[in-house]
Design an enzyme around this catalytic site. Structure first.
Site, PDB file in Angstrom:
ATOM      1  CG  HIS A 459      -2.114  -1.250   0.619  1.00 30.59           C
ATOM      2  ND1 HIS A 459      -2.040  -2.224   1.383  1.00 30.59           N
ATOM      3  CD2 HIS A 459      -3.025  -1.150   0.097  1.00 30.59           C
ATOM      4  CE1 HIS A 459      -3.018  -2.989   1.042  1.00 30.59           C
ATOM      5  NE2 HIS A 459      -3.373  -2.484  -0.116  1.00 30.59           N
ATOM      6  CD  GLU A 696      -9.980  -8.258  -5.492  1.00 30.82           C
ATOM      7  OE1 GLU A 696      -8.782  -7.714  -5.585  1.00 30.82           O
ATOM      8  OE2 GLU A 696     -10.895  -8.140  -4.758  1.00 30.82           O
ATOM      9  CG  ASP A 720      -5.582  -8.940  -3.828  1.00 30.72           C
ATOM     10  OD1 ASP A 720      -4.662  -9.277  -3.210  1.00 30.72           O
ATOM     11  OD2 ASP A 720      -6.420  -8.074  -3.546  1.00 30.72           O
ATOM     12  CB  CYS A 767      -9.093  -1.205 -10.714  1.00 28.24           C
ATOM     13  SG  CYS A 767      -9.752  -2.705  -9.905  1.00 28.24           S
TER      14      CYS A 767
HETATM   15  C1  PEP Z   1      -6.151  -5.263  -6.767  1.00 24.62           C
HETATM   16  O1  PEP Z   1      -6.026  -6.196  -5.841  1.00 24.62           O
HETATM   17  O2  PEP Z   1      -5.621  -5.272  -7.824  1.00 24.62           O
HETATM   18  C2  PEP Z   1      -6.872  -4.276  -6.316  1.00 24.62           C
HETATM   19  C3  PEP Z   1      -7.058  -3.303  -7.458  1.00 24.62           C
HETATM   20  O3  PEP Z   1      -7.231  -4.195  -4.956  1.00 24.62           O
HETATM   21  P1  PEP Z   1      -6.555  -3.602  -3.658  1.00 24.62           P
HETATM   22  O4  PEP Z   1      -4.874  -3.390  -4.475  1.00 24.62           O
HETATM   23  O5  PEP Z   1      -7.047  -2.517  -2.984  1.00 24.62           O
HETATM   24  O6  PEP Z   1      -6.115  -5.193  -3.037  1.00 24.62           O
HETATM   25 MG    MG Z   2      -7.274  -6.564  -4.149  1.00 26.45          MG
END
Ligand code: PEP
Ligand code: MG
Length: 837
Positions: A459, A696, A720, A767
């Site tokens: 993150h 995901e 993910d 995304c």
């Molecule tokens: C992903 O897993 O690609 C996603 C966009 O969700 P996060 O990164 O918040 O887990």
């Molecule tokens: Mg994710």
């Protein structure tokens, strides 16, 4: 009257100026590793008994003698520093082991001139070696004459019956070879301490003519016991024999994880070794140069001293309790996940936090008027110095553990008052940064960030990309050894940190930066126009945001909408859960920041690596495979209903699209659609927002067609999806280079998702972080992706990339890429077919 455990006043054994141990020019004594006490720089030539007692040890080389006072305190009187090296020359011992002496009796005479000329320093020590039972309280820090009051020896509150137990007990001893790899470093020492604590007996380790209590991790580490060294163990008390056997076993059994390497290894890197260059993994692209600044320590202002002792003591106690509680939580979590390595590390941290050597030194400083923060910091610094001087790589590395504790306790002590200041334009290096660190750094205008650890999909990496801040992760520990102040070049795209760039290279980087800025400005002029390919296909380029402020930035950068609002980040700083009204306001603010464009809002996705203070989840053995995403809504339906109600109050509702994370089967989607209908009806709504599913996990990609039948759109979370397809932790520093979403296995899942969506006339977007990688843009478009949700600063760049592509050509080449053997091969092919500008 032996061992009456009473308070005792010691008289000065020598005449001369008095020093606290921290001022002694010897790291081991100064650290308190030998015990609590005091020092005198002697002006006379005879050492006298500071109290009545029995001589229990006389150094073979005649430079030191140990007395047991009648209250049980054991007092080491050590003449000069490093005087053991004089091999007795110049010393005349006047007593023998077993002699009973009275206060003021001469113990040892020495040739003042001879010893003074040949030893490092005449500073002499009076140290309580059984400091687990007694504490030293200096009476004076001015000059003393022999016989004048010098020090109070105060018993610590003993465990019930402890001293009685020692009186009745026998002393046993044994000998063993150390099995721990690298010797007795912090973690095995912590285990030894834990073992010793299971018994009433008092246990000591003896090595190289020195002894340490098994109660003190620092003390034991201070003995610098090497692997395969033979040590003596002595135990005294009613259960001495059992304690001895347990300790011998613990010293001779290597830790389970020592069988394999502990340090995260970068299993594959894409780079060959290069002189003066550290290689890492790109977490946020960009090129920058600037002075290297290491962010590792809280710098304390000068301490004016003279603080209230009780108040500072209490502050330190509170901070230690807070940190101990935090570590305990981490430890429980590691236990629940059966993470042996982590458990061992955090158990050692916990043991260090209670270490008498550290605490005594800190409390002594406090008693001398220091502030709690300074006292703690100094005590840690001295211990780090001790470890570094022990000439053992492994122990020197453990100084980092102490360093960690220094930071944690200082943060607890200083609370909100702590802020670091980094000059604008700096390249910041750190072990690992927290999201809040990163936000602070951005606000201070740093040029780039490098971390020894971390993963590209962590993150912090996501935040760095969102801010357009070049960031490399997984650079390894060598990063932390670099000298601050040197000019470096951070080439995040190339995964390189150049440590010794020439003036020419720096000039070249500056030029490249200004070219980039010019290119960016040019891309920006068209950023608000739609992204249409050469053959006329529209691709929506939206943005990933975590707040209304970021949404405003995305809108200004030309985003066609918000492709992913991570709602779990909206209230990340809070300790209390947001209510329905607060949630509605936060979502509405994001919608309002986006003009007339659509906003995809994902329902809360906690669990795994994302934890919220206000929503504690039960510890799980495998949190990433546990109660994550939509699964939380299944066990806490009231939370999901509250969020859905808040979402249904957004206006205009048609601009709001709801996205469901971690879906694995159609029933999950149908259930939530039904809840939305029920709640919408209760609220008298006639329309309902579009509902999409995140793809995901591989199961969702493989079921894309079935999901698309009931979903309005599919959005692929490549972060993910990589983690679960490749079975590689997205935050694993050692695997960071391999968690690559351009892996052909992922591309096949993406192709299948797009095909499944198309069969029901739905659109599929991406995304995850792959959408922000310009190298991947043609592949994604070729596989059928029609929406890319990218980090806000990259909207213009990705739109520019789209406009240069032909979908038919992209489709042809991408279909071939599915047959390649690895992510590296795909990347190479992408560079050939669609070179980056
Ligand atoms: C992903 O897993 O690609 C996603 C966009 O969700 P996060 O990164 O918040 O887990
Ligand atoms: Mg994710």
């Amino acid at each position: 009257m032996p061992n009456n455990n009473k308070e005792l006043t010691l008289s000065a054994p020598l005449s001369g100026p008095v020093l606290t141990l921290t001022n002694v020019p010897d790291a081991v004594f100064a650290s308190g590793a030998m015990g609590d006490g005091i020092a005198i720089d002697p002006l006379n030539d005879t050492l006298y008994a500071p109290c009545d007692g029995e001589v229990i040890h006389v150094a073979r080389t005649g430079h030191a003698v140990t007395l047991r006072a009648d209250n049980g305190a054991e007092l080491l009187l050590h003449l000069g520093l490093d005087t053991v090296e004089l091999q007795g020359d110049g010393f005349f011992m006047l007593v023998k082991e077993g002699t009973r002496v009275s206060n003021g009796q001469a113990l040892l005479r020495y040739d003042l001139d001879k010893v003074a000329q040949r030893c490092k320093s005449l500073v002499s020590l009076l140290v309580i070696t059984n400091g687990e039972h007694f504490q030293a309280r200096p009476i004076t820090l001015k000059g003393v004459k022999v016989g004048e009051p010098l020090l109070h020896v105060v018993p610590r509150a003993p465990g019930a019956g402890q001293l009685d137990d020692l009186e009745v007990g026998i002393e046993v001893s044994g000998q063993i070879r150390i099995a721990h790899r690298g010797g007795l470093h912090a973690r095995p020492a912590a285990l030894v301490r834990q073992t010793a604590r299971g018994f009433k007996s008092r246990s000591q380790l003896h090595f190289g003519g020195r002894s340490a209590s098994c109660d003190s991790v620092m003390g034991m580490m201070g003995l610098a016991i090497t692997e395969q060294a033979e040590v003596h163990v002595s135990c005294r008390g009613s259960d001495a024999e059992a304690a001895l056997q347990a300790l011998l076993a613990s010293l001779s059994t290597a830790l389970a994880e020592e069988a394999h390497s502990r340090a995260p290894q970068v299993l594959t890197t894409r780079h060959a070794a290069e002189e003066g260059v550290l290689h890492g993994v790109c977490a946020a692209p960009g090129l920058a140069s600037g002075p290297l600044v290491r962010l590792d320590g809280i710098q304390l202002p000068k301490d004016p001293g003279g603080h209230n002792v009780e108040e500072q003591r209490q502050r330190l106690l509170d901070a230690l309790a807070q940190v101990s509680q935090d570590i305990q939580l981490t430890l429980e979590n590691a236990k629940a996940r059966r993470h042996v390595d982590e458990q061992a590390i955090f158990s050692a941290h916990l043991a260090l936090l209670e270490d008498p050597a550290l605490l005594d030194a800190a409390y002594l400083s406090i008693e001398q008027g220091s502030a709690a923060a300074h006292a703690w910091s100094r005590s840690i610094d001295v211990q780090c110095q001790v470890l570094r001087q022990l000439q053992s790589m492994l122990l020197a590395e453990r100084a980092n553990d102490l360093h960690d504790l220094r930071q944690r306790v200082l943060r607890a002590l200083l609370g909100e008052a702590w802020q670091f200041e980094v000059p604008a334009g700096a390249i910041v290096v750190a072990q690992e940064l927290t999201p809040s660190d990163l936000l602070q750094l951005c606000a201070q205008g740093v040029a780039g960030v490098c971390m020894a650890e971390g993963g590209a999909t962590s993150h912090v990496a996501i935040l760095a990309r969102g801010k357009g801040l070049p960031c490399l992760v997984a650079l390894g520990d060598a990063l932390l050894e670099q000298l601050p102040g040197q000019s470096v070049v951070l080439d995040a795209d190339g995964g390189r940190l150049e440590l010794t760039p020439s003036a020419e290279r720096l000039a070249q980087v500056r030029q490249a930066q200004s070219q980039r800025a010019a290119l960016r400005a040019q891309q920006q002029t068209l950023a608000h126009a739609p992204a249409r390919t050469l053959d006329g296909v529209d691709v929506e380029v939206a943005a990933n945001v975590a707040s209304s402020a970021e949404a405003g930035q995305a809108f200004a950068n030309g985003a066609d909408g918000v492709g992913l609002l991570r709602t779990e980040f909206l209230f990340v700083d809070r300790h209390t859960a947001p209510n329905e009204q607060e949630q509605r306001q936060a979502y509405q603010a994001v919608l309002d920041a986006m003009g007339d464009r659509p906003v995809i809002i994902r329902t809360i996705d906690v669990g795994g690596d994302k934890q919220l203070d206000y929503l504690p989840l039960p510890a799980e053995a495998n949190p990433v495979l546990g109660l994550r995403g939509i699964r939380l809504g299944q066990v806490r339906p009231e939370l999901l209903d509250q969020q859905l109600r808040a979402l249904l109050q957004i206006r205009p509702l048609h601009r709001c699209r709801i996205l469901l994370p971690m879906v694995t089967e159609v029933a999950e989607l149908l259930h939530i659609r039904q809840r939305i209908d029920v709640l919408g009806a209760q609220m008298g709504l006639e329309q309902r927002p579009q509902v999409g599913v995140m793809i995901e996990v591989p199961a969702a990609a493989l079921l894309a067609e079935q999901l698309a039948e009931h979903a309005d759109f599919l959005s692929i979370g490549t972060n993910d999806l990589s983690q679960y397809t490749l079975a590689m932790d997205r935050d694993h520093a050692g695997l960071a280079a391999r968690v690559d979403a351009l892996h052909p296995a992922l591309l096949r899942l993406i192709a299948q998702t797009c095909a499944g969506a198309a069969r029901h006339g739905r659109w599929a977007g991406v995304c995850g972080a792959l959408a922000s990688d310009p190298l991947a843009t043609p592949v994604l478009i070729g596989l059928g992706v029609r929406e890319l949700s990218v980090s806000p600063p990259q909207v213009g760049e990705i739109k520019d990339r789209v406009r240069r592509l032909d979908t038919a050509q992209c489709r042809r080449v991408s279909t071939d890429l599915l047959n390649l053997p690895s992510a590296a091969a795909v990347r190479q092919a992408c560079h050939q077919h669609w070179p980056l500008g």
